[in-house]
Scaffold this motif. Structure first.
Motif, PDB file in Angstrom:
ATOM      1  N   VAL A  12       0.840  -1.191   0.000  1.00  0.00           N
ATOM      2  CA  VAL A  12       0.000   0.000   0.000  1.00  0.00           C
ATOM      3  C   VAL A  12       0.876   1.241   0.000  1.00  0.00           C
ATOM      4  CG1 VAL A  12      -1.764   1.293   1.270  1.00  0.00           C
ATOM      5  CG2 VAL A  12      -1.838  -1.199   1.241  1.00  0.00           C
ATOM      6  N   PRO A  13       0.618   2.198  -0.899  1.00  0.00           N
ATOM      7  CA  PRO A  13       1.394   3.438  -0.888  1.00  0.00           C
ATOM      8  C   PRO A  13       1.334   4.112   0.485  1.00  0.00           C
ATOM      9  CG  PRO A  13       0.050   3.307  -2.866  1.00  0.00           C
ATOM     10  CD  PRO A  13      -0.375   2.177  -1.988  1.00  0.00           C
ATOM     11  N   GLY A  14       2.494   4.521   0.992  1.00  0.00           N
ATOM     12  CA  GLY A  14       2.539   5.157   2.309  1.00  0.00           C
ATOM     13  C   GLY A  14       2.839   4.193   3.430  1.00  0.00           C
ATOM     14  N   ASN A  15       2.739   2.891   3.147  1.00  0.00           N
ATOM     15  CA  ASN A  15       3.086   1.864   4.142  1.00  0.00           C
ATOM     16  C   ASN A  15       4.421   1.239   3.768  1.00  0.00           C
ATOM     17  OD1 ASN A  15       0.323   2.208   5.032  1.00  0.00           O
ATOM     18  ND2 ASN A  15       0.529   0.198   6.001  1.00  0.00           N
ATOM     19  N   GLU A  16       5.350   1.266   4.687  1.00  0.00           N
ATOM     20  CA  GLU A  16       6.662   0.691   4.405  1.00  0.00           C
ATOM     21  C   GLU A  16       6.581  -0.819   4.245  1.00  0.00           C
ATOM     22  OE1 GLU A  16      10.998   0.356   6.637  1.00  0.00           O
ATOM     23  OE2 GLU A  16       9.728   2.117   7.018  1.00  0.00           O
ATOM     24  N   GLN A  17       5.735  -1.456   5.068  1.00  0.00           N
ATOM     25  CA  GLN A  17       5.574  -2.904   5.008  1.00  0.00           C
ATOM     26  C   GLN A  17       4.260  -3.264   4.321  1.00  0.00           C
ATOM     27  OE1 GLN A  17       7.820  -5.075   5.924  1.00  0.00           O
ATOM     28  NE2 GLN A  17       9.260  -3.604   6.806  1.00  0.00           N
ATOM     29  N   PRO A  18       4.237  -4.368   3.577  1.00  0.00           N
ATOM     30  CA  PRO A  18       2.984  -4.784   2.935  1.00  0.00           C
ATOM     31  C   PRO A  18       2.019  -5.415   3.933  1.00  0.00           C
ATOM     32  CG  PRO A  18       4.674  -6.421   2.551  1.00  0.00           C
ATOM     33  CD  PRO A  18       5.348  -5.284   3.280  1.00  0.00           C
ATOM     34  N   PHE A  19       0.756  -5.473   3.557  1.00  0.00           N
ATOM     35  CA  PHE A  19      -0.228  -6.252   4.305  1.00  0.00           C
ATOM     36  C   PHE A  19      -0.077  -7.700   3.852  1.00  0.00           C
ATOM     37  CE2 PHE A  19      -1.931  -2.062   4.737  1.00  0.00           C
ATOM     38  CZ  PHE A  19      -2.639  -2.059   5.932  1.00  0.00           C
ATOM     39  N   VAL A  20       0.138  -8.610   4.790  1.00  0.00           N
ATOM     40  CA  VAL A  20       0.349 -10.014   4.459  1.00  0.00           C
ATOM     41  C   VAL A  20      -0.799 -10.839   5.015  1.00  0.00           C
ATOM     42  CG1 VAL A  20       1.890 -12.000   4.673  1.00  0.00           C
ATOM     43  CG2 VAL A  20       2.849  -9.693   4.471  1.00  0.00           C
ATOM     44  N   TYR A  21      -1.451 -11.585   4.136  1.00  0.00           N
ATOM     45  CA  TYR A  21      -2.593 -12.409   4.543  1.00  0.00           C
ATOM     46  C   TYR A  21      -2.241 -13.884   4.419  1.00  0.00           C
ATOM     47  CZ  TYR A  21      -5.415  -8.184   4.507  1.00  0.00           C
ATOM     48  OH  TYR A  21      -5.912  -6.939   4.786  1.00  0.00           O
ATOM     49  N   ARG A  22      -2.480 -14.605   5.501  1.00  0.00           N
ATOM     50  CA  ARG A  22      -2.216 -16.038   5.534  1.00  0.00           C
ATOM     51  C   ARG A  22      -3.430 -16.744   6.147  1.00  0.00           C
ATOM     52  NH1 ARG A  22       2.386 -13.720   8.145  1.00  0.00           N
ATOM     53  NH2 ARG A  22       4.221 -13.594   6.753  1.00  0.00           N
ATOM     54  N   GLY A  23      -3.225 -18.009   6.534  1.00  0.00           N
ATOM     55  CA  GLY A  23      -4.291 -18.737   7.221  1.00  0.00           C
ATOM     56  C   GLY A  23      -5.302 -19.373   6.293  1.00  0.00           C
ATOM     57  N   PHE A  24      -4.897 -19.640   5.047  1.00  0.00           N
ATOM     58  CA  PHE A  24      -5.783 -20.321   4.098  1.00  0.00           C
ATOM     59  C   PHE A  24      -4.925 -21.258   3.251  1.00  0.00           C
ATOM     60  CE2 PHE A  24      -4.090 -16.695   1.881  1.00  0.00           C
ATOM     61  CZ  PHE A  24      -3.980 -17.063   0.545  1.00  0.00           C
ATOM     62  N   GLN A  25      -5.573 -22.070   2.432  1.00  0.00           N
ATOM     63  CA  GLN A  25      -4.856 -22.976   1.537  1.00  0.00           C
ATOM     64  C   GLN A  25      -5.264 -22.710   0.093  1.00  0.00           C
ATOM     65  OE1 GLN A  25      -4.064 -27.134   3.074  1.00  0.00           O
ATOM     66  NE2 GLN A  25      -5.772 -26.620   4.425  1.00  0.00           N
ATOM     67  N   MET A  26      -4.373 -23.080  -0.798  1.00  0.00           N
ATOM     68  CA  MET A  26      -4.615 -22.912  -2.232  1.00  0.00           C
ATOM     69  C   MET A  26      -3.925 -24.053  -2.978  1.00  0.00           C
ATOM     70  SD  MET A  26      -1.973 -19.737  -2.911  1.00  0.00           S
ATOM     71  CE  MET A  26      -1.925 -19.911  -4.697  1.00  0.00           C
ATOM     72  N   VAL A  27      -4.272 -24.213  -4.247  1.00  0.00           N
ATOM     73  CA  VAL A  27      -3.648 -25.263  -5.042  1.00  0.00           C
ATOM     74  C   VAL A  27      -2.233 -24.837  -5.417  1.00  0.00           C
ATOM     75  CG1 VAL A  27      -3.687 -26.412  -7.299  1.00  0.00           C
ATOM     76  CG2 VAL A  27      -5.779 -26.253  -5.934  1.00  0.00           C
ATOM     77  N   ASN A  28      -1.309 -25.767  -5.269  1.00  0.00           N
ATOM     78  CA  ASN A  28       0.088 -25.556  -5.623  1.00  0.00           C
ATOM     79  C   ASN A  28       0.229 -25.768  -7.135  1.00  0.00           C
ATOM     80  OD1 ASN A  28       2.892 -25.940  -6.144  1.00  0.00           O
ATOM     81  ND2 ASN A  28       3.230 -26.517  -4.008  1.00  0.00           N
TER      82      ASN A  28
END
Length: 261
Positions: free
Chosen positions: A188-204
């Motif tokens: 996000v512009p203005g944020n030094e660190q990104p927002f990181v979302y985990r806790g789910f699964q997806m196909v590899n």
């Protein structure tokens, strides 16, 4: 980010459950609803594989964390956030409403543990049901189900069949070990660190490409492959959901990476 429906006596949304009975509910009526207030704070909803092709145009399709994953339609990236509904529970513009939501307040359930017979039940706390004098349609007439009730029963039966097919799909996915822990990082512009979302699964996707010929033929012939692709294509919508949260002022007030389980 998302977890399977809560392990309780009742599925999500349902506060109580009683079987439809011609003696006790002779005057019960169902009125139409233009809002789903019970959904407005729910960010992930169970989805059947029958819905993947349509749903992938509107919502990211992910799989819950844990040993018994289920497909979920992601309607927000943070707990308690649904970007598709306004504060009254009404749909904002176009979107897809999962069959699990459209089924409420009805469902088929076993009344006795020693029998596999399913009965049509409903959540009596729903404000769409009541002994209304002028509103809604009758569910029973002369002790028999009306056409409305028969249609509700058919929808619930179709949903159960779709849920069974979904269970078989998930069994095959697990046996081929195609799922992996998912993660998405959004800068996000203005944020030094990104927002990181985990806790789910997806196909590899790497494992999908490396499947043996016989495995690939199997998932192509049984219709699994298009469903897997629908899931993978839908993941690009996660950034759109994130942007909707920003525009609706529903982002967490943090500067550090965001990990939501």
């Amino acid at each position: 980010m998302a977890s399977a429906p809560q392990a309780s006596n009742l599925p999500i949304f349902y506060k109580d459950l009683v079987p439809l009975n011609s003696n006790e509910h002779a005057k019960l009526r169902l009125k139409p609803a233009d809002a789903a207030p019970f959904l407005k704070d729910q960010h992930a909803v169970p989805l059947t594989i029958d819905e993947f092709v349509v749903a992938q145009r509107f919502v990211p399709i992910i799989f819950s964390a844990g040993d018994e994953p289920v497909p979920l339609a992601l309607m927000g990236l943070n707990e308690g956030v649904n970007t598709f509904l306004d504060d009254d529970g009404k749909l904002r513009g176009s979107g897809y409403v999962p069959a699990y939501v459209r089924r409420y307040p009805w469902m088929l359930a076993k009344l006795r543990p020693d029998s596999d017979e399913l009965s049509l039940c409903f959540d009596p706390t729903s404000d769409t049901l009541g002994e209304f004098k002028k509103e809604g349609e009758a569910l029973l007439e002369d002790g028999k189900p009306t056409e409305l009730t028969q249609n509700i029963l058919k929808f619930c039966e179709d949903f159960e069949q779709a849920a069974h097919r979904t269970g078989l799909f998930m069994k095959d996915i697990k046996e081929m070990e195609l799922l992996m822990d998912g993660e998405v990082a959004i800068q996000v512009p203005g944020n030094e660190q990104p927002f990181v979302y985990r806790g789910f699964q997806m196909v590899n996707e790497e494992k999908l490409r490396d499947l043996r010929g016989d495995q690939l033929r199997k998932i192509n012939q049984n219709g699994m492959l298009p469903l897997i692709h629908a899931h993978l294509f839908s993941l690009q919508l996660m950034r759109e959901i994130f942007q909707q949260q920003v525009e609706q002022g529903k982002m967490p007030q943090v500067k550090a990476p965001e990990a939501v389980n």
